[in-house]
Design a protein around this motif. Structure first.
Motif, short mmCIF file in Angstrom:
data_model
loop_
_atom_site.label_atom_id
_atom_site.label_comp_id
_atom_site.label_asym_id
_atom_site.label_seq_id
_atom_site.Cartn_x
_atom_site.Cartn_y
_atom_site.Cartn_z
N UNK A 159 0.77 -1.00 0.01
CA UNK A 159 0.01 0.11 0.07
C UNK A 159 0.89 1.27 0.04
N UNK A 160 0.36 2.43 -0.59
CA UNK A 160 0.84 3.56 -0.67
C UNK A 160 0.21 4.33 0.44
N UNK A 161 0.92 5.22 1.18
CA UNK A 161 0.05 6.22 2.16
C UNK A 161 -0.09 7.59 1.54
N UNK A 162 -1.39 8.03 1.44
CA UNK A 162 -1.60 9.18 0.50
C UNK A 162 -2.45 10.13 1.21
N UNK A 163 -2.23 11.41 0.91
CA UNK A 163 -2.91 12.25 1.66
C UNK A 163 -3.56 13.50 0.52
N UNK A 164 -4.49 14.24 0.95
CA UNK A 164 -5.10 15.16 0.14
C UNK A 164 -5.73 16.13 0.80
N UNK A 165 -6.03 17.32 0.30
CA UNK A 165 -6.47 18.73 0.94
C UNK A 165 -7.68 19.06 0.38
N UNK A 166 -8.73 19.55 1.16
CA UNK A 166 -10.06 20.15 0.62
C UNK A 166 -10.04 21.77 1.21
N UNK A 167 -10.34 22.39 0.38
CA UNK A 167 -10.68 23.93 0.88
C UNK A 167 -12.13 24.43 0.89
N UNK A 168 -13.04 23.44 0.69
CA UNK A 168 -14.50 23.64 0.84
C UNK A 168 -15.28 22.63 1.93
N UNK A 169 -14.59 22.29 2.76
CA UNK A 169 -15.18 21.52 3.77
C UNK A 169 -15.34 19.87 3.48
N UNK A 170 -14.71 19.59 2.37
CA UNK A 170 -14.62 18.26 2.05
C UNK A 170 -15.74 17.98 0.86
N UNK A 171 -16.26 18.88 0.11
CA UNK A 171 -17.17 18.75 -0.98
C UNK A 171 -16.40 18.00 -2.20
N UNK A 172 -14.87 18.86 -2.22
CA UNK A 172 -14.30 18.38 -3.56
C UNK A 172 -12.88 18.28 -2.73
N UNK A 173 -11.72 17.58 -3.44
CA UNK A 173 -10.42 17.46 -2.75
C UNK A 173 -9.48 17.51 -3.96
N UNK A 174 -8.39 18.16 -3.46
CA UNK A 174 -7.28 18.22 -4.54
C UNK A 174 -6.38 16.96 -4.84
N UNK A 175 -5.57 16.82 -5.90
CA UNK A 175 -5.23 15.49 -6.12
C UNK A 175 -4.48 14.85 -5.03
N UNK A 176 -4.36 13.50 -4.87
CA UNK A 176 -3.73 13.12 -3.83
C UNK A 176 -1.94 13.19 -3.82
N UNK A 177 -1.54 13.21 -2.68
CA UNK A 177 -0.02 13.17 -2.83
C UNK A 177 0.47 12.21 -2.09
N UNK A 178 1.94 11.58 -2.36
CA UNK A 178 2.35 10.48 -1.68
C UNK A 178 2.65 11.01 -0.14
N UNK A 179 2.70 10.32 0.90
CA UNK A 179 3.19 10.32 2.15
C UNK A 179 4.61 9.54 2.35
N UNK A 180 4.18 8.11 1.98
CA UNK A 180 5.08 7.30 2.20
C UNK A 180 4.86 6.04 1.07
N UNK A 181 5.66 5.72 0.37
CA UNK A 181 5.47 4.78 -0.60
C UNK A 181 6.30 3.51 -0.55
N UNK A 182 7.18 3.35 0.69
CA UNK A 182 7.87 2.19 0.87
C UNK A 182 7.45 0.96 1.25
N UNK A 183 6.12 0.83 1.62
CA UNK A 183 5.51 -0.39 2.23
C UNK A 183 5.57 -1.71 1.43
#
Length: 205
Positions: free
Chosen positions: A30-54
């Motif tokens: 698995x890859x650990x992924x994260x994303x940010x929303x600026x509208x309370x969670x209605x939409x999300x920016x593209x996911x970015x990698x936190x850790x891909x070494x699993x």
């Protein structure tokens, strides 16, 4: 992104929100992924990698990562158990910018083979990671403390939970020099599980 067995969400400033989750790959690592929303969670920016070494083959059968957003600095803190090439253990990563998210190289908290739950909190350069000890035969909760935004963890606090109970579901909060740790414990009484909830508070020196 959604909060659940494989991920977590946390609020940021204003209507901002963040999410972190495991993205299971075809080989069940698995890859650990994260994303940010600026509208309370209605939409999300593209996911970015936190850790891909699993390098595990656990699929979805892994502890969810923990996530905290510092209300003072806006930094995003993530702690998690992962089977990395150099060994399994509890790791920590953070992003000191929100747009776009960019996570620093992971810092190891402690190595250990047992899958372990984590909890994370941060305020104004102080970061606390609480976790099930991945080396303990009976799960106990320990903590590591950083005063440098999680760049290094200078202090380890020994296990805080009763040795006769299996501890799980840690939660941690920090405000100024005050830290609060909550968890659940389970022991067997006449072959039946008995569960309790605990809260401890303390002051960082």
């Amino acid at each position: 992104p959604a909060s659940g067995g494989s991920g977590r969400t946390a609020g940021g400033v204003g209507r901002g929100a963040f999410a972190v989750w495991w993205g299971v790959r075809g080989d069940s690592s698995a890859a650990l992924l994260a994303a940010r929303s600026t509208d309370g969670g209605r939409s999300w920016a593209a996911a970015v990698s936190v850790d891909s070494l699993d390098r595990s083959r656990r699929g979805c059968a892994r502890p969810a990562p923990s996530l905290a957003v510092d209300s003072v600095t806006g930094y995003v803190h993530i702690a998690y158990w992962l089977e990395a090439p150099e060994g399994a253990g509890i790791f920590f990563s953070h992003s000191m910018q929100a747009d776009p998210l960019f996570f620093h190289a992971p810092v190891v908290i402690v190595y250990g083979d047992r899958p372990a739950q984590t909890a994370t909190a941060g305020e104004n350069s102080v970061v606390v990671v609480a976790y099930q000890d991945p080396n303990a035969r009976v799960a106990r909760i320990s903590m590591h403390v950083s005063r440098t935004d999680g760049h290094i963890f200078e202090h380890r606090i020994p296990p805080l939970t009763p040795s006769a109970e299996s501890a799980f579901a840690p939660r941690v909060a920090v405000q100024g020099r005050r830290v609060a740790l909550a968890w659940k414990g389970e022991r067997r009484i006449s072959d039946a599980p008995a569960r309790s909830a605990y809260l401890r508070t303390g002051t960082l020196r």
